[in-house]
Enzyme design. Structure first.
Site, PDB file in Angstrom:
ATOM      1  N   GLY A  36       0.854  -1.159  -0.010  1.00 33.86           N
ATOM      2  CA  GLY A  36      -0.046  -0.075  -0.096  1.00 33.86           C
ATOM      3  C   GLY A  36       1.001   1.191  -0.058  1.00 33.86           C
ATOM      4  O   GLY A  36       2.282   1.322   0.234  1.00 33.86           O
ATOM      5  N   LEU A  37       0.081   2.458  -0.274  1.00 38.91           N
ATOM      6  CA  LEU A  37       0.971   3.529  -0.386  1.00 38.91           C
ATOM      7  C   LEU A  37       1.640   3.778   0.933  1.00 38.91           C
ATOM      8  O   LEU A  37       1.388   3.248   2.138  1.00 38.91           O
ATOM      9  CB  LEU A  37       0.206   4.801  -0.357  1.00 38.91           C
ATOM     10  N   SER A  38       2.901   4.681   1.178  1.00 41.85           N
ATOM     11  CA  SER A  38       3.390   5.156   2.267  1.00 41.85           C
ATOM     12  C   SER A  38       2.448   5.893   3.209  1.00 41.85           C
ATOM     13  O   SER A  38       1.573   6.674   2.665  1.00 41.85           O
ATOM     14  CB  SER A  38       4.832   6.355   1.930  1.00 41.85           C
ATOM     15  N   GLY A  39       2.426   5.593   4.384  1.00 37.54           N
ATOM     16  CA  GLY A  39       1.430   6.224   5.327  1.00 37.54           C
ATOM     17  C   GLY A  39       0.049   5.469   5.238  1.00 37.54           C
ATOM     18  O   GLY A  39      -0.921   5.610   6.149  1.00 37.54           O
ATOM     19  N   GLY A  41      -0.439   2.720   6.421  1.00 38.28           N
ATOM     20  CA  GLY A  41      -0.761   1.837   7.736  1.00 38.28           C
ATOM     21  C   GLY A  41      -0.136   0.360   7.742  1.00 38.28           C
ATOM     22  O   GLY A  41      -0.139  -0.252   8.747  1.00 38.28           O
ATOM     23  N   LYS A  42       0.669   0.382   6.840  1.00 36.71           N
ATOM     24  CA  LYS A  42       1.315  -1.137   6.731  1.00 36.71           C
ATOM     25  C   LYS A  42       2.130  -1.472   8.091  1.00 36.71           C
ATOM     26  O   LYS A  42       2.026  -2.674   8.606  1.00 36.71           O
ATOM     27  CB  LYS A  42       2.388  -1.312   5.471  1.00 36.71           C
ATOM     28  N   SER A  43       3.087  -0.716   8.496  1.00 39.45           N
ATOM     29  CA  SER A  43       4.054  -0.934   9.651  1.00 39.45           C
ATOM     30  C   SER A  43       3.177  -0.888  10.917  1.00 39.45           C
ATOM     31  O   SER A  43       3.282  -1.905  11.808  1.00 39.45           O
ATOM     32  CB  SER A  43       4.981   0.086   9.785  1.00 39.45           C
ATOM     33  N   SER A 110       6.098  -1.936  -2.176  1.00 37.62           N
ATOM     34  CA  SER A 110       5.988  -2.950  -3.194  1.00 37.62           C
ATOM     35  C   SER A 110       4.930  -2.535  -4.366  1.00 37.62           C
ATOM     36  O   SER A 110       3.878  -3.194  -4.458  1.00 37.62           O
ATOM     37  CB  SER A 110       5.617  -4.210  -2.635  1.00 37.62           C
TER      38      SER A 110
END
Ligand code: ADP
Length: 202
Positions: A36-39, A41-43, A110
């Site tokens: 997904g996009l930066s920000g 919420g992945k991390s 990615s």
């Protein structure tokens, strides 16, 4: 999973196999691939799900894009070729972790579909769960947890995903999260429920 990509190197079998380790751990290994996009919420979601599983006795690992770029992938930049190699290497690490019986979370933007598909293709079908961490660009940009969107808009970061570099949405992810509507705990619970349904964890 035996690899047969090369004819000049012979695959060596070891006596302790994945199934032995999984029996010892009491759960299976798997890769939860968050894209997904930066920000988006992945991390945050990887960390939340990892904590919840850890508390119930599951061996987890989080591979975080920014952290890996400090070490294993410190030689790579953000051109399409380097992004491809970034994902190829991390896909291989994820595969190794799955083989040890670890529930591993990969939190990488990615952005290219073919790179994610490559990471999927080197694992067994049931071992790879692609999670689309979806947030509208405006929401991710407003969150801007690392101040990167502001820098990208100011032209200080070339090839920034969503601004000056493409993001290719997953076409058929196993899980599609909407982080502008679901909180991190709810997202993590949805992932863990999918792991239970697949018999990866109890
Ligand atoms: P990424 O790893 O995708 O770049 P981060 O997890 O670093 O994103 O940052 C996401 C930011 O958005 C964090 O500040 C987090 O607290 C916030 N946030 C708000 N809602 C959510 C949600 N539902 N899931 C994940 N993060 C959320």
């Amino acid at each position: 999973m035996k690899r047969q990509d090369r004819s000049d190197v012979t695959w060596h079998y070891h006596r302790i196999e994945r199934s032995d380790r999984e029996r010892m751990l009491g759960h299976k290994g798997a890769t939860v691939w968050l894209t997904g996009l930066s920000g988006s919420g992945k991390s945050t979601i990887a960390d939340t799900a990892s904590c919840m599983l850890h508390d119930s006795g599951v061996l987890t690992a989080v591979l975080d894009g920014d952290n890996i770029r400090h070490g294993l992938n410190r030689d790579l930049g953000f051109s399409p070729e380097d992004r491809q190699e970034n994902i190829r290497r991390i896909g291989e690490v994820a595969r190794l972790l799955t083989g040890i019986g670890i529930v591993n979370f990969v939190a990488f933007i990615s952005p290219y579909r073919k790179d994610r598909d490559l990471a999927r293709s080197i694992q067994e079908q049931d071992d790879f769960i692609e999670v689309y961490v979806d947030a509208p660009l405006e929401v991710a940009e407003q969150r801007d947890p690392k101040g990167l969107y502001a820098k990208a808009r100011a032209g200080e970061i070339p090839s920034f995903t969503g601004i000056s570099a493409p993001y290719e949405e997953p076409l058929a992810p196993e899980i599609h999260l909407h982080t502008e509507k679901q909180d991190p705990e709810e997202c993590a619970r949805q992932i863990i429920e999918a792991l239970r349904e697949r018999g990866i964890v109890r």
